[in-house]
Design a protein around this motif. Structure first.
Motif, short mmCIF file in Angstrom:
data_model
loop_
_atom_site.label_atom_id
_atom_site.label_comp_id
_atom_site.label_asym_id
_atom_site.label_seq_id
_atom_site.Cartn_x
_atom_site.Cartn_y
_atom_site.Cartn_z
N GLN A 316 1.07 -1.36 -0.20
CA GLN A 316 -0.21 0.11 0.00
C GLN A 316 0.78 0.80 -0.32
OE1 GLN A 316 -0.34 1.87 3.18
NE2 GLN A 316 -1.06 3.24 1.67
N SER A 317 2.38 0.92 1.20
CA SER A 317 3.17 2.21 0.55
C SER A 317 3.32 2.58 -0.97
CB SER A 317 3.68 2.11 1.89
OG SER A 317 5.04 3.41 2.06
N ARG A 318 3.35 1.26 -1.29
CA ARG A 318 4.94 2.39 -3.08
C ARG A 318 3.28 2.34 -3.87
NH1 ARG A 318 7.68 1.11 -6.43
NH2 ARG A 318 8.14 -0.31 -7.98
N LEU A 319 2.30 1.12 -3.96
CA LEU A 319 0.53 2.23 -3.84
C LEU A 319 0.79 3.66 -4.41
CD1 LEU A 319 -1.14 2.44 -6.52
CD2 LEU A 319 -2.68 1.41 -4.39
N SER A 320 1.04 4.01 -2.77
CA SER A 320 0.35 5.59 -2.33
C SER A 320 1.39 6.56 -2.78
CB SER A 320 0.65 5.61 -0.89
OG SER A 320 -0.54 5.20 -0.46
N GLN A 321 2.79 5.84 -2.73
CA GLN A 321 3.88 6.80 -3.82
C GLN A 321 3.65 6.96 -5.19
OE1 GLN A 321 7.66 5.04 -2.37
NE2 GLN A 321 8.76 6.93 -3.21
N LEU A 322 3.33 5.33 -5.80
CA LEU A 322 3.04 5.87 -7.44
C LEU A 322 1.96 6.83 -7.38
CD1 LEU A 322 3.84 2.25 -8.42
CD2 LEU A 322 5.07 3.78 -8.70
N ALA A 323 1.18 6.79 -6.40
CA ALA A 323 -0.15 7.58 -6.83
C ALA A 323 -0.16 9.45 -6.49
CB ALA A 323 -1.77 7.39 -6.08
N SER A 324 0.88 9.51 -5.65
CA SER A 324 1.09 11.08 -5.58
C SER A 324 2.00 11.31 -6.37
CB SER A 324 2.27 10.81 -4.37
OG SER A 324 3.25 9.88 -4.01
N ALA A 325 2.26 10.76 -7.10
CA ALA A 325 3.65 11.07 -8.54
C ALA A 325 2.34 11.16 -10.46
CB ALA A 325 4.80 10.64 -9.12
N SER A 326 1.76 10.36 -9.79
CA SER A 326 0.68 10.87 -11.13
C SER A 326 -0.44 11.84 -10.81
CB SER A 326 -0.25 9.06 -11.01
OG SER A 326 -1.15 9.11 -11.56
N ALA A 330 -8.50 9.12 -10.47
CA ALA A 330 -9.37 8.54 -9.92
C ALA A 330 -8.02 6.75 -9.43
CB ALA A 330 -9.36 7.06 -11.33
N LEU A 331 -6.54 6.59 -9.54
CA LEU A 331 -5.52 6.14 -9.36
C LEU A 331 -5.87 6.70 -7.78
CD1 LEU A 331 -3.36 3.93 -9.14
CD2 LEU A 331 -2.24 5.80 -10.30
N ARG A 332 -5.54 7.59 -8.23
CA ARG A 332 -5.09 8.56 -6.39
C ARG A 332 -6.69 8.25 -5.39
NH1 ARG A 332 -2.92 14.67 -6.63
NH2 ARG A 332 -0.54 13.92 -7.48
N SER A 333 -7.80 8.23 -6.21
CA SER A 333 -9.21 7.96 -5.77
C SER A 333 -8.68 6.83 -4.89
CB SER A 333 -10.19 7.51 -6.44
OG SER A 333 -11.21 6.96 -5.23
N GLY A 648 15.67 -1.02 14.53
CA GLY A 648 15.01 -2.26 13.27
C GLY A 648 15.29 -1.53 12.24
N ALA A 649 14.57 -1.82 11.47
CA ALA A 649 14.18 -1.37 9.81
C ALA A 649 12.69 -1.43 9.53
CB ALA A 649 15.39 -2.19 8.96
N THR A 650 12.41 -1.18 8.04
CA THR A 650 11.63 -0.45 7.51
C THR A 650 11.55 -1.02 6.12
OG1 THR A 650 9.16 -0.60 7.70
CG2 THR A 650 10.59 1.39 7.63
N ILE A 651 10.89 -1.41 5.10
CA ILE A 651 11.11 -1.71 4.34
C ILE A 651 9.94 -0.20 2.96
CG2 ILE A 651 11.29 -2.68 1.69
CD1 ILE A 651 10.76 -5.08 2.82
N LEU A 652 10.63 0.50 2.65
CA LEU A 652 9.71 1.59 1.87
C LEU A 652 9.27 1.09 1.15
CD1 LEU A 652 12.34 5.00 3.16
CD2 LEU A 652 10.06 3.96 4.25
N GLY A 653 7.63 2.33 0.35
CA GLY A 653 6.99 2.16 -1.03
C GLY A 653 8.31 1.43 -2.23
N ASP A 654 9.47 3.07 -1.83
CA ASP A 654 10.32 2.31 -3.59
C ASP A 654 11.34 1.21 -3.76
OD1 ASP A 654 11.52 3.30 -1.81
OD2 ASP A 654 12.48 5.21 -2.50
N GLY A 655 10.93 0.24 -2.13
CA GLY A 655 11.36 -0.77 -2.70
C GLY A 655 12.89 -0.39 -1.31
#
Length: 681
Positions: A316-326, A330-333, A648-655
């Protein structure tokens, strides 16, 4: 579809049953004359024996039978409940756990020794009768009288699937006396309609026994709410069958009646009487409703579901990042909708993993009871905040550290009754376990009202062990933290409770592995308090994503108080002192760019993120605040386990990977820096 192992299910239910028995026994130590507690313990032992025999745990059933018999005698008033009996059954209960976990292992003669202790506790201790005893002749007549009963019972169709074995019930009826059993198979459907797991047989039983009606009810005590049971006394009126045996008149006419010839009479067809009267229908409905509301799920499945939710949050984080750049509306919604749903799913999942600390605190009642008997001290255990909920993984890992802390409080902290009375205290010492939530942390405290920590002995032991140099200046907090050093102990001799210097070291390592911290407060003559500050969860947190140089980092949002802007001019003016004025108070701050050695120039408009743990605060200087981020916590590799700055660590939307800052360590570093500057200035 996976099928649960019946033996594994039994072990789970047996563990719960043993916990209930232990709780009842510990309550009974304070209320030896409480009949309800005696009945509750008896029912628990009866259930454990019957279930054990049903699932093939014959050794468990045979051993538990003796403990059940002892409490049955207490229940009937033949012997009195004593502290020795409770202690003997508590010790026997530990052996029952071993028989559940390792039924085929060689347990030696432990069982025989425990049964000998049980016999010694029960034998020769007559209970004081509540009423005037009956004459000897009447008691003898009652003992010799045999009652005849017609019993009809049928169980629900799903009873065998739920673990109820009707053959076990029939065996228990046979144990009561001479028994004739007839199976009624008229309700069995045609073969093509037959469900193999359903039960369609009912039973008619004729029983001749010296036992009264209550003994028959005890056989069905745990299935009464869901079954049909009819009981009719053959030799007397129905009213007499319902009355207990000790309330009936002496059966004098029986002998005379039996001497005269009795003409043959037709025995009327027996029709089963409804087992559960109208007043029982409501409790039965409630119990069925409660059973339907709860579902037993293996912990491994919750862990697996948590992993899937974590992967969903990352996607979902990756999808949000792609949507913010688009620019696609409809994609943002859709992205916003999925973000909302994944957030709700995450919150629901976190609630499923939360367990009240009452499940942890309840384990220490037995520990305190045993230590009181071992040390000769009078100890009262007080628990507070039992409804506070923590991640189940945290609960599991905290069990051993809390055992060491409670044992330490009792052995080192609490005085003997004579010493307490001499110092003006009550004879009974108090150990208090408490839990409360503070932000994203839960604080679990172990407090005693004993003698407190002897700081001179701690310093002397630390100097003799080489932990510190003789005369080395230490703050009070630093001195008290020395008790967590490996091998450190102020005990004069090694005992079963302490002296090896291992326990407190285990506490520190476990708490640090949970990304927690330990605080100690001790007042001489008044007692000590050890507080463990532990994160609420180890799975998913809300984080604040920031940039330092070219790297991105996550700060747990629960620790963030506020964010300020630090201009380049203010940054230059604060060089050498690293303090900011925040509402008439000075707050130290750390430049993460220098701490991480990024080698980059600071941004023109830097930000200060003020974080706190408890009452301590420190500012973190970052180049940019990117925004909030749902953070799926991934553990660090073994190579980086000793890097204290990160938890710890976490993975961001862009990998890419972002490290999660250890707030407790950074606050401690900031406070240490503040102390050094004050000493220097």
């Amino acid at each position: 579809m996976s099928t649960l192992d019946p033996v594994a299910v039994f072990r789970t239910e047996a563990a719960e049953c043993l916990e209930a028995i232990e709780a009842g026994l510990l309550d009974l130590t304070h209320q030896l004359d409480n009949k309800d507690l005696v009945d509750a313990v008896f029912r628990g032992l009866h259930t454990l024996k019957g279930s054990g025999a049903m699932f093939g745990f014959e050794a468990l059933a045979a051993f538990t039978h003796h403990c059940e018999t002892a409490f049955d005698r207490v229940r009937k008033g033949e012997v009195a409940a004593t502290s020795e009996l409770v202690a003997a059954v508590l010790a026997a209960q530990d052996h029952m756990r071993a028989l559940v976990d390792q039924p085929d292992a060689d347990h030696g003669d432990i069982g025989h020794k425990l049964l000998a202790q049980l016999q010694a506790a029960v034998g020769g201790k007559e209970a004081v009768p509540a009423a005037v005893p009956a004459p000897a002749a009447v008691r003898e007549a009652l003992a010799k009288k045999k009652n005849s009963w017609r019993i009809h019972f049928s169980l629900p169709a799903n009873s065998m699937a739920n673990g109820t074995n009707p053959l076990g019930l029939l065996d228990e009826l046979r144990d009561l006396g001479e028994c004739t059993v007839r199976a009624n198979t008229s309700a069995i459907p045609a073969l093509d309609e037959l469900v193999p797991t359903d039960l369609h047989i009912s039973w008619d039983v004729t029983l001749t026994s010296e036992q009264d009606r209550s003994a028959i009810d005890d056989v069905f005590i745990f299935v009464l709410d869901d079954m049909e049971l009819g009981v009719e006394e053959i030799d007397g009126p129905t009213a007499a069958a319902v009355a207990p045996a000790d309330e009936k008149a002496a059966p004098a006419p029986i002998a005379a009646a039996s001497a005269a010839p009795v003409p043959p009479v037709a025995v009327p067809e027996f029709r089963p009487v409804e087992a559960v009267p109208a007043k029982r229908e409501a409790p039965a409905a409630v119990s069925q409703a409660k059973a339907a509301e709860n579902v037993r799920v293996p912990a491994e499945r919750l862990d697996e579901l948590m992993d899937r939710v974590g992967e969903l949050v990352i996607a979902q984080s990756r999808l949000s990042q792609l949507a913010s750049a688009s620019t696609d509306i409809a994609l943002r919604s859709v992205s916003e909708e999925i973000e909302r749903l994944s957030g709700e799913l995450r919150d629901t999942m976190m609630v499923l993993r939360m367990v009240p600390v009452a499940t942890l605190f309840s384990r220490f009642r037995r520990l305190v009871h045993d230590l009181a008997r071992e040390t000769g001290k009078v100890i009262e255990l007080v628990t507070e905040g039992e409804s506070t909920e923590v991640d189940k993984t945290v609960i599991e890992r905290l069990a051993d550290p809390l055992v060491h802390l409670v044992r330490n409080s009792i052995d080192h902290g609490l005085e003997t009754p004579a010493d307490r009375l001499a110092s003006g205290k009550t004879e009974a010492g108090t150990v208090t376990l408490s839990a409360r939530q503070a932000g994203g942390e839960v604080i679990i405290s172990i407090k005693d009202d004993g003698r407190g920590i002897n700081r001179e002995r701690v310093r002397a032991k630390a100097e003799s062990s080489g932990l510190i140099q003789p005369g080395q200046p230490l703050s009070d907090s630093e001195l008290l933290q020395l008790i967590f050093a490996p091998g450190f102990s102020t005990a004069a001799a090694i005992t079963n409770l302490s002296g090896r210097g291992v326990g407190m070291d285990v506490v520190k390592k476990t708490v640090e592995a949970l990304r927690g911290a330990i605080d100690i407060v001790s007042v001489p003559g008044q007692g000590s308090e050890v507080s463990l500050r532990i994160p609420l969860t180890l799975a998913i947190i809300d984080g604040l994503l920031v940039r330092v140089g070219s790297g991105r980092y996550v700060i747990p949002l629960s620790a963030v108080e506020e964010c300020l802007e630090l201009s380049l001019e203010e940054d230059l003016r604060s060089r050498g002192r690293s303090f900011i004025s925040l509402r008439d108070s000075l707050v130290p701050f750390l430049r993460l760019r220098d701490l991480f050695r990024t080698g980059t120039k600071p941004d023109v408009h830097q930000k200060v993120v003020v974080i706190s743990t408890g009452t301590e605060r420190v500012g973190l200087v970052v180049d940019q605040i990117i925004g909030d981020h749902q953070t799926v916590i991934k553990s660090m590799s073994k190579l980086h386990n000793n890097v204290a700055t990160f938890s710890g660590a976490t993975i961001l939307g862009d990998g890419s990977v972002a490290l999660i800052l250890d707030v407790g360590h950074l606050v401690a570093a900031g406070q240490q820096q503040e102390a050094q500057l004050r000493v220097a200035g």
